[in-house]
Design an enzyme around this catalytic site. Structure first.
Site, PDB file in Angstrom:
ATOM      1  N   GLU A  20      -5.282  -8.563  -8.351  1.00  0.00           N
ATOM      2  CA  GLU A  20      -5.512  -7.810  -7.082  1.00  0.00           C
ATOM      3  C   GLU A  20      -6.882  -8.357  -6.328  1.00  0.00           C
ATOM      4  O   GLU A  20      -7.362  -9.508  -6.564  1.00  0.00           O
ATOM      5  CB  GLU A  20      -6.249  -6.430  -7.746  1.00  0.00           C
ATOM      6  CG  GLU A  20      -5.297  -5.079  -7.441  1.00  0.00           C
ATOM      7  CD  GLU A  20      -5.378  -4.658  -6.283  1.00  0.00           C
ATOM      8  OE1 GLU A  20      -5.875  -5.244  -5.154  1.00  0.00           O
ATOM      9  OE2 GLU A  20      -4.961  -3.395  -5.963  1.00  0.00           O
ATOM     10  N   ASN A  36     -13.815   0.279  -6.271  1.00  0.00           N
ATOM     11  CA  ASN A  36     -12.220  -0.322  -6.018  1.00  0.00           C
ATOM     12  C   ASN A  36     -12.835  -1.746  -5.023  1.00  0.00           C
ATOM     13  O   ASN A  36     -13.722  -2.503  -5.127  1.00  0.00           O
ATOM     14  CB  ASN A  36     -11.472   0.556  -5.418  1.00  0.00           C
ATOM     15  CG  ASN A  36     -10.043   0.008  -5.563  1.00  0.00           C
ATOM     16  OD1 ASN A  36      -9.747  -0.839  -6.135  1.00  0.00           O
ATOM     17  ND2 ASN A  36      -9.097   0.770  -4.966  1.00  0.00           N
ATOM     18  N   ASN A  57      -9.475   2.059   0.084  1.00  0.00           N
ATOM     19  CA  ASN A  57      -8.840   0.940  -0.513  1.00  0.00           C
ATOM     20  C   ASN A  57      -9.267  -0.461   0.075  1.00  0.00           C
ATOM     21  O   ASN A  57     -10.242  -0.698   0.567  1.00  0.00           O
ATOM     22  CB  ASN A  57      -7.277   1.109  -1.069  1.00  0.00           C
ATOM     23  CG  ASN A  57      -7.010   0.382  -2.513  1.00  0.00           C
ATOM     24  OD1 ASN A  57      -7.566  -0.723  -2.840  1.00  0.00           O
ATOM     25  ND2 ASN A  57      -6.191   1.104  -3.018  1.00  0.00           N
ATOM     26  N   ASP A  75      -2.266  -0.449  -0.097  1.00  0.00           N
ATOM     27  CA  ASP A  75      -3.328  -0.923  -1.322  1.00  0.00           C
ATOM     28  C   ASP A  75      -4.067  -1.851  -0.427  1.00  0.00           C
ATOM     29  O   ASP A  75      -4.767  -1.562   0.438  1.00  0.00           O
ATOM     30  CB  ASP A  75      -2.466  -1.345  -2.265  1.00  0.00           C
ATOM     31  CG  ASP A  75      -3.443  -1.439  -3.713  1.00  0.00           C
ATOM     32  OD1 ASP A  75      -4.539  -1.866  -3.529  1.00  0.00           O
ATOM     33  OD2 ASP A  75      -2.983  -0.955  -4.555  1.00  0.00           O
TER      34      ASP A  75
END
Length: 289
Positions: free
Chosen positions: A22, A105, A155, A202
């Site tokens: 990620e 995040n 995000n 995302d």
């Protein structure tokens, strides 16, 4: 080969065997990304050769660099922001637990060293319903404040090349939201950049033509969204889910895509099916990160 809005993209894999990659970043000829569920940050060369790895307590997430070259990296589960000096030492930069109700995040860091840090806002894995939450701003000296509230899982985030506009993916609202950035870093003039109905956006990145690339994991797609909010291109990853993307490479046109077969830590840890895919994009990267 995948077909996308009349364009044919050749997708190739340059590295694999990860748990859940990620938050990719391109810096100094290298790709950095967080293997969140494995607790590691990896650094790869543009062709996928591993050059470095290091652990982050609480699992790494968003990353960005201060003007002096130190790395800021989010500790997702611990809701902290760490600073990593060039000698590799991690020190606490800011504690986010006072403003983040659940896991911290993704993040973007502007040219002044201000970090804008999102959070999930609810216990996703326990099946809690989505709830509005905040985007935190952390100054270069570690002071924490709320930059924006009422966001549905803030995000992936980007900042325009002139440093005046911030665009953030609200994953649980199927939209990208834009703000003006003031001289003091505060955000104003909240507005819709794009509605992406049917998608859960995302990780995102920005290109030199003002388009946003946004990973849409549940649709196994990466979208290219124009400045007017229209989807102009898409890349399908048929066998797994893309969770984030970043433009880089020698000419800035390599779109690195973080891919995994699932998002659940128990599943991904067993499978170790995470990988980095690449396509050639029509325009190079721009802005931050």
């Amino acid at each position: 080969m995948t077909q996308a809005s009349g364009m044919t993209h050749s997708v190739r894999t340059i590295a694999g065997g990860f748990v859940y990659p990620e938050c990719p970043r391109w810096r100094d000829g290298q790709l950095w990304f967080a293997d969140q569920h494995d607790g590691l940050v990896h650094v790869l060369g543009g062709a996928g050769t591993r050059r470095d790895s290091f652990a982050v307590p609480g699992g790494p997430s968003g990353m960005g660099w201060l003007p002096d070259g130190d790395l800021l990296v989010v500790s997702m589960n611990d809701r902290k922001l760490f600073r990593r000096s060039r000698d590799g030492k991690l020190v606490l930069h800011a504690d986010l637990a006072g403003v983040h109700p659940f896991h911290s995040n993704d993040m973007v860091v502007d040219g002044e060293g201000r970090a804008y840090v999102g959070n999930i806002g609810f216990d996703f894995y326990a099946g809690q319903p989505p709830a509005p939450t905040v985007l935190a701003m952390v100054t270069p000296d570690g002071e924490v404040s709320i930059a924006a509230d009422g966001l549905m899982c803030p995000n992936g985030t980007v900042i325009s090349p002139d440093g005046r506009t911030l665009i953030i993916a609200e994953s649980m609202a199927a939209r990208l939201t834009a703000f003006d950035i003031g001289a003091d870093g505060h955000l104003s003039n909240r507005r819709l950049f794009a509605a992406v109905d049917g998608h859960v956006p995302d990780g995102i990145c920005l290109d030199a033509e003002g388009h946003v690339w946004a990973a849409s994991p549940y649709e196994k797609t990466v979208l290219r969204i124009g400045p007017a909010g229209e989807i102009v291109d898409r890349v399908v990853i048929p066998d797994a889910s893309p969770y984030a993307c970043m433009l880089g490479g020698a000419d800035g046109r390599d779109l690195f895509i973080c891919v995994a077969p699932h998002h659940d830590p128990e599943v991904t840890t067993k499978l170790r099916g995470g990988r980095i895919d690449v396509i050639i994009a029509p325009a190079p990267g721009a802005g931050q990160p």
